[in-house]
Design an enzyme around this catalytic site. Structure first.
Site, mmCIF file in Angstrom:
data_model
loop_
_atom_site.group_PDB
_atom_site.id
_atom_site.type_symbol
_atom_site.label_atom_id
_atom_site.label_comp_id
_atom_site.label_asym_id
_atom_site.label_seq_id
_atom_site.Cartn_x
_atom_site.Cartn_y
_atom_site.Cartn_z
ATOM 1 N N LYS A 159 -55.241 -56.054 -65.881
ATOM 2 C CA LYS A 159 -53.991 -55.475 -66.310
ATOM 3 C C LYS A 159 -53.415 -56.337 -67.448
ATOM 4 O O LYS A 159 -53.785 -57.502 -67.531
ATOM 5 C CB LYS A 159 -52.992 -55.362 -65.155
ATOM 6 C CG LYS A 159 -52.619 -56.721 -64.534
ATOM 7 C CD LYS A 159 -51.162 -56.844 -64.201
ATOM 8 C CE LYS A 159 -50.301 -57.256 -65.330
ATOM 9 N NZ LYS A 159 -49.933 -58.662 -65.402
ATOM 10 N N ASP A 246 -45.227 -56.314 -67.688
ATOM 11 C CA ASP A 246 -46.100 -57.328 -67.091
ATOM 12 C C ASP A 246 -46.118 -57.212 -65.564
ATOM 13 O O ASP A 246 -47.122 -57.524 -64.932
ATOM 14 C CB ASP A 246 -45.596 -58.728 -67.491
ATOM 15 C CG ASP A 246 -46.506 -59.841 -67.001
ATOM 16 O OD1 ASP A 246 -47.727 -59.743 -67.216
ATOM 17 O OD2 ASP A 246 -46.002 -60.820 -66.387
ATOM 18 N N HIS A 251 -47.808 -54.392 -60.673
ATOM 19 C CA HIS A 251 -47.709 -55.017 -59.343
ATOM 20 C C HIS A 251 -46.633 -54.362 -58.464
ATOM 21 O O HIS A 251 -46.879 -54.010 -57.327
ATOM 22 C CB HIS A 251 -47.360 -56.500 -59.462
ATOM 23 C CG HIS A 251 -48.332 -57.306 -60.278
ATOM 24 N ND1 HIS A 251 -49.668 -57.061 -60.304
ATOM 25 C CD2 HIS A 251 -48.143 -58.378 -61.098
ATOM 26 C CE1 HIS A 251 -50.267 -57.952 -61.087
ATOM 27 N NE2 HIS A 251 -49.359 -58.750 -61.593
#
Ligand code: BG6
Length: 494
Positions: A159, A246, A251
């Site tokens: 990612k 990010d 996540h």
């Protein structure tokens, strides 16, 4: 997710991993130490090779010496056994220089071992060059796999998978020209964490929770990923990315999906991916007004002085978004997702806060009902906590909150493998359950937020190192009639 038989099969097999970006931070901190652990525990295939590839000119011996510091205490024999499996090759996958050396190294291994190994290409390189690098794999026929029998190569991508919807679609289309979806492993390392996988066991292995896992009982959910560290040496990447892309795009949305999805029919990647996708699709897309009123962005002080960061940067190092899932189970429950760097402590948790129902016959013993909470603590002090109400011992009757905890540290004496050890093993097994499938739905959610933020709204708040982020985030949740529960409900602090 590996069964003992899968592991036995891997041990009898043959694999060659080509790691592009072998000298980079991810390789040193995560990939090589995880391979070392697998090697030490005798979990690698009998016939196995790592071709470490990067632009710098190193001899294999120099490269393996440079790994010594990042790999913990090691027995000499175990170390020698491990480094024997590594060969360093100088090549530039972005500029298509010397990739033929990679092909030759693979062929030599095949010839010497007299096998047709599973070829796996790990792109541990900057996300800005991944697309070009994939094209170059194709130009060098590195996607075709072993030449002896048709056995397609696998590709591993870290990612962020793209920087917005458009670039994610572009990347996908480039990948699909060369690799079948079954051979693409998109890593979100949070999915490899023990505690994240335990969410499946917690939710679907305990009948207890299912009846209350919905909007009738749950008032709100808070997903927090706080980090003490700053951006470290990653200014070039981070300044173009920011906390929303990010962390939240991947996540935290994954954590949200796993904790709220319906039960998959089967425990396999297709069923789990479908159920997660259903949730991400049903998250309400925010309007511009909602983005301005229900998100907070912050930047830690002196961020603009970090190496390779624009001195006028408006990139956020803290983000908070309030989301809602529009389905029968969750309609009306707010989900608060927040993440930030240089905060007071490291904690990743998901807290389900129950409605303050309270029974009339207790009304003399509390000012207002004490709500229950369930904390899924992902890290550190991994475990699950349930906040209950109890009578405080004494002649008078007073009610107080108490915690019931399950802590990994005390319940199991088996160490938890690093997320990367498990993910590397799953790639060798060929199990995609813990890897991302379609990421476009999450970009559809994130892109509009990013666009409004680019226009300067809501304002970027500067916050102090070691704080819990901008005050605006505290004010926001107070206006919602709530308070942040992490780290207040942090558990397992033994
Ligand atoms: C990475 C992010 O995906 O996860 C980093 O790019 C972050 O910014 C890291 O520091 C956190 O991972 P962990 O496993 O240490 O919580």
């Amino acid at each position: 997710m590996a069964t003992p038989k899968d592991i036995e099969d891997v041990k009898k097999s043959a694999s060659v991993f080509v790691i592009f970006g072998a000298t980079g931070d991810l390789s040193r901190r995560k990939i090589f130490p995880s391979f070392f652990e697998l090697s030490k525990n005798n979990l690698l295939p009998e016939k196995f090779k790592i071709i470490a590839c990067a632009r710098s000119d190193f001899k294999t011996s120099e490269f393996v010496n440079s790994l010594k510091d990042s790999i913990g205490p090691k027995d000499q024999k175990v170390w020698e056994d491990f480094v024997r499996k590594i060969e360093y090759v100088t090549a530039d996958v972005e500029k298509n220089i010397d990739l033929s050396k990679v092909s030759s190294a693979i062929s030599q291994f095949e010839d010497a071992a007299q096998v047709c190994p599973q070829q796996i290409f790990y792109m541990a390189i900057s996300p800005f060059i991944v697309k070009e690098a994939i094209k170059n794999l194709g130009k060098n026929k590195l996607n075709l796999g072993c030449s002896r029998h048709p056995k397609h190569a696998r590709i591993v991508i870290e990612k962020p998978f793209g920087f917005d919807l458009k670039s994610a679609l572009d990347l996908d289309s480039e990948l699909h020209k060369l690799f079948h979806e079954n051979h693409i492993y998109r890593i979100d390392h949070f999915l490899g964490k023990e505690t994240v996988q335990n969410i499946f066991a917690f939710r679907f292995g305990n009948e207890l929770f299912e009846p209350i896992w919905n909007n009738q009982y749950i008032d709100n959910v808070q997903i927090t990923a706080a980090e003490r560290i700053g951006i470290e040496k990653r200014g070039e990447y981070y300044d173009k990315t920011g906390a929303l892309r990010d962390f939240i795009q991947n996540h935290l949305l994954q954590l949200l999906a796993i904790t709220t999805m319906e039960m998959p029919e089967k425990f396999d990647h297709n069923h789990i991916r479908d159920k997660k996708l259903e949730i991400i699709r049903s998250i309400k897309r925010l309007t511009t007004d909602e983005i301005v009123s229900s998100t907070v962005r912050g930047q830690y002080e002196d961020y603009q002085k970090e190496e390779k960061v624009d001195p006028k940067s408006q990139t956020e190092t803290y983000s908070m978004v309030k989301l809602e899932i529009e389905n029968k189970r969750w309609q009306g429950v707010p989900f608060y997702l927040r993440t930030g760097k240089h905060l007071e402590g490291k904690v990743t948790s998901i807290i389900f806060s129950f409605k303050e129902k309270g029974h009339k016959f207790l009304e003399n013993f509390w000012e207002k009902p004490l709500p229950n909470h369930i904390t899924l603590q992902i890290q550190p002090n991994e475990g699950i906590g349930i906040r209950l109400v109890a009578k405080k011992p004494g002649i008078t009757t007073a009610l107080e909150p108490v915690d019931m905890e399950f802590c990994y540290k005390t319940s199991f004496d088996t160490p938890q493998p690093d997320a990367y050890e498990r993910l590397l093993m799953d790639i060798m097994i060929g199990d995609q359950t813990l890897f991302l499938g379609d990421v476009t739905e999450s970009w559809k959610l994130i892109d509009p937020i990013e666009q409004v933020w680019q226009s300067g709204k809501p304002p970027l708040h500067i916050y102090k190192h070691g704080s819990w982020g901008p005050q605006a985030a505290d004010e926001f949740i107070q206006k919602e009639g709530r308070k942040w529960l992490a780290p207040l409900l942090s558990i397992c602090k033994i």
